[in-house]
Motif scaffolding. Structure first.
Motif, short mmCIF file in Angstrom:
data_model
loop_
_atom_site.label_atom_id
_atom_site.label_comp_id
_atom_site.label_asym_id
_atom_site.label_seq_id
_atom_site.Cartn_x
_atom_site.Cartn_y
_atom_site.Cartn_z
N GLN A 79 -44.67 -55.81 29.30
CA GLN A 79 -43.54 -54.79 29.08
C GLN A 79 -42.12 -55.14 29.94
O GLN A 79 -42.49 -55.65 31.05
CB GLN A 79 -44.12 -53.51 29.62
N GLY A 112 -38.29 -53.21 31.30
CA GLY A 112 -37.48 -52.21 31.04
C GLY A 112 -36.20 -52.42 30.17
O GLY A 112 -35.91 -53.65 29.68
N LEU A 121 -39.34 -50.67 27.42
CA LEU A 121 -39.44 -49.28 27.86
C LEU A 121 -38.36 -48.76 28.29
O LEU A 121 -37.42 -48.97 29.15
CB LEU A 121 -40.49 -49.19 29.31
N GLY A 156 -36.85 -44.65 29.45
CA GLY A 156 -37.27 -43.40 30.62
C GLY A 156 -36.75 -44.07 31.84
O GLY A 156 -37.23 -43.62 32.93
N VAL A 193 -37.69 -46.76 33.12
CA VAL A 193 -38.52 -47.68 34.11
C VAL A 193 -37.92 -49.09 34.24
O VAL A 193 -37.21 -49.64 33.08
CB VAL A 193 -39.84 -47.98 33.15
N ALA A 204 -42.15 -52.32 35.33
CA ALA A 204 -42.74 -51.88 34.04
C ALA A 204 -43.92 -52.88 33.99
O ALA A 204 -44.86 -52.55 32.82
CB ALA A 204 -41.58 -52.53 32.94
N SER A 233 -46.47 -50.26 35.42
CA SER A 233 -46.35 -48.60 34.96
C SER A 233 -46.31 -48.31 33.53
O SER A 233 -45.90 -49.20 32.80
CB SER A 233 -44.96 -48.04 35.59
N SER A 234 -46.43 -47.24 33.02
CA SER A 234 -46.24 -46.97 31.51
C SER A 234 -47.05 -47.74 30.48
O SER A 234 -46.91 -47.59 29.29
CB SER A 234 -44.91 -46.84 31.24
N TRP A 235 -48.25 -48.38 30.87
CA TRP A 235 -49.09 -48.82 30.07
C TRP A 235 -50.10 -47.64 29.26
O TRP A 235 -50.35 -46.76 30.06
CB TRP A 235 -50.07 -50.07 30.65
N PRO A 236 -50.23 -47.84 28.03
CA PRO A 236 -51.04 -46.89 27.31
C PRO A 236 -52.58 -46.79 28.00
O PRO A 236 -52.95 -48.22 28.16
CB PRO A 236 -50.97 -47.21 25.83
#
Length: 376
Positions: A126, A128, A153, A155, A157, A180, A183-186
């Motif tokens: 991931q 940003g 990503l 938002g 991030v 990134a 954070s924001s991993w499913p």
């Protein structure tokens, strides 16, 4: 959409371009049969694949196959380099001789190394939607890494980044900002992501992404019989036992081995004892990077396999050398080389890496590695 299938008769010669032997291969007169093209997805383009049938009474299609890829799941960083004579003391401000931003991160480094060694390599990670993310995406793509599983990503991030303090002797100190990568991993990786893991020849992991992501990937790989190599670099925290249980080869450097086992690693005997503790923690093979002292592979129940360094003409920057070593070892292993050959191949790649500044820019190509090995 339609294509053409070819069936033989006796008056036609076809000269194969995929065999090393230049002798013409006799194939006979062509009988044409209309068949639909099958499409395989290669990046953002769909490319038709022709199927050939040698028996005009049958419609059997022979798939075009590739070796199972190296799949790297991990981090991508923008590395902010500052060149200094020495590290600042507490409370001190010093001036850098130079500064620049280059693509890096352990996952991106290892994926680049695999691709530059001419092995099909996918990167799952991931970044940003920012300038650093674009820098990394371009750097990886330009070097042949497959990016279908790299997510950008939104938002706000930020892309992960690192401050690399490079000293004049080539040694470095690094401070990482996860962004990134962390954070924001499913909570649960998609079936599509796990599918490419299950189809890999080897999966490479590191510790610059959350443990729960690595656990999912390692479980999926184990369920499909895929070898998992885990680089210990990244978070300075205990590794979950659940993760270690799904790792086939654990690859720390000597200081990481000491921190994770709580044991001294100042000499080879101590390193051997620490590796033995890793065996008891569930890892059957421990690949230890020993810096100037080379490397060693500890396989439970066997004698260690040791490899000395292949000396570099000059050491410019050690950033990325460990990633180059681990990824090169993985490429050699998935290609079927012996463990001893894998260690030697990796030592040559790491020797070339330290002679160039930057992580991704310093990854060697296959021809350079083979030339160095032949000169030894």
């Amino acid at each position: 959409m339609e294509g053409i299938a070819f069936s033989p008769s006796k008056d036609f010669n076809f000269y194969s371009k995929i065999h090393a032997n230049p002798t013409p291969l006799p194939i006979k007169t062509l009988t044409l049969t209309r068949i639909p093209f099958r499409f395989h997805n290669h990046g953002h383009q769909k490319q038709p694949l022709l199927s050939f049938s040698l028996d005009p009474t049958k419609s059997t299609q022979t798939p075009i196959t590739q070796p199972p890829p190296l799949v790297v799941v991990g981090s991508a960083n923008a590395d902010i380099y500052v060149e200094i004579d020495r590290l600042p003391a507490e409370g001190e401000t010093i001036s850098a001789k130079n500064g620049q931003t280059l693509a890096g991160g352990k996952g991106a480094n290892q994926a680049t190394c695999g691709a530059k060694l001419s092995y099909p390599t996918y990167f799952l990670g991931q970044v940003g939607d920012d300038a650093h993310g674009k820098l990394i995406t371009q750097a990886l793509g330009n070097r042949g890494v497959r990016l279908e599983y790299l997510k950008s990503l939104g938002g706000g991030v930020p892309t992960g980044h690192a401050v690399v303090m490079l000293q004049s002797d080539g040694q470095n100190s690094i401070i990482i900002v996860g962004g990134a990568n962390m954070s924001s991993w499913p909570d649960k990786l998609s079936d599509q992501d796990l599918d490419v893991v299950k189809k890999a020849g080897i999966v490479l992991l590191q510790r610059e992404i959350p443990d729960f992501v690595n656990i999912q990937v390692a479980k999926a790989a184990r369920s499909a019989g895929v070898t998992v190599i885990m680089d210990a670099g990244g978070m300075d925290a205990p590794i979950p036992e659940e993760l270690l249980n799904f790792v086939d080869i654990f690859s720390p450097n000597e200081s990481e081995l000491g921190r994770l086992t709580g044991m001294p690693t100042e000499n080879f005997e101590q390193i051997s004892q620490a590796a033995e503790k890793c065996h008891k923690m569930g890892v059957k093979q421990v690949l230890v990077k020993l810096g100037a002292k080379g490397s060693a592979l500890f396989i439970e129940g066997d004698e260690p396999i040791r490899q000395s360094i292949i000396p570099a003409a000059q050491v410019v920057d050690t950033t990325g050398a460990g990633d180059t070593f681990t990824a090169s070892f993985a490429v050699a292993l998935v290609e079927g080389k012996s463990k001893k050959e894998c260690l030697r191949f990796a030592a040559a790649a790491a020797s070339l890496c330290v002679q160039v500044k930057g992580a991704i820019p310093s990854m060697p190509d296959r021809k350079s590695v083979l030339n160095l090995l032949q000169s030894e």
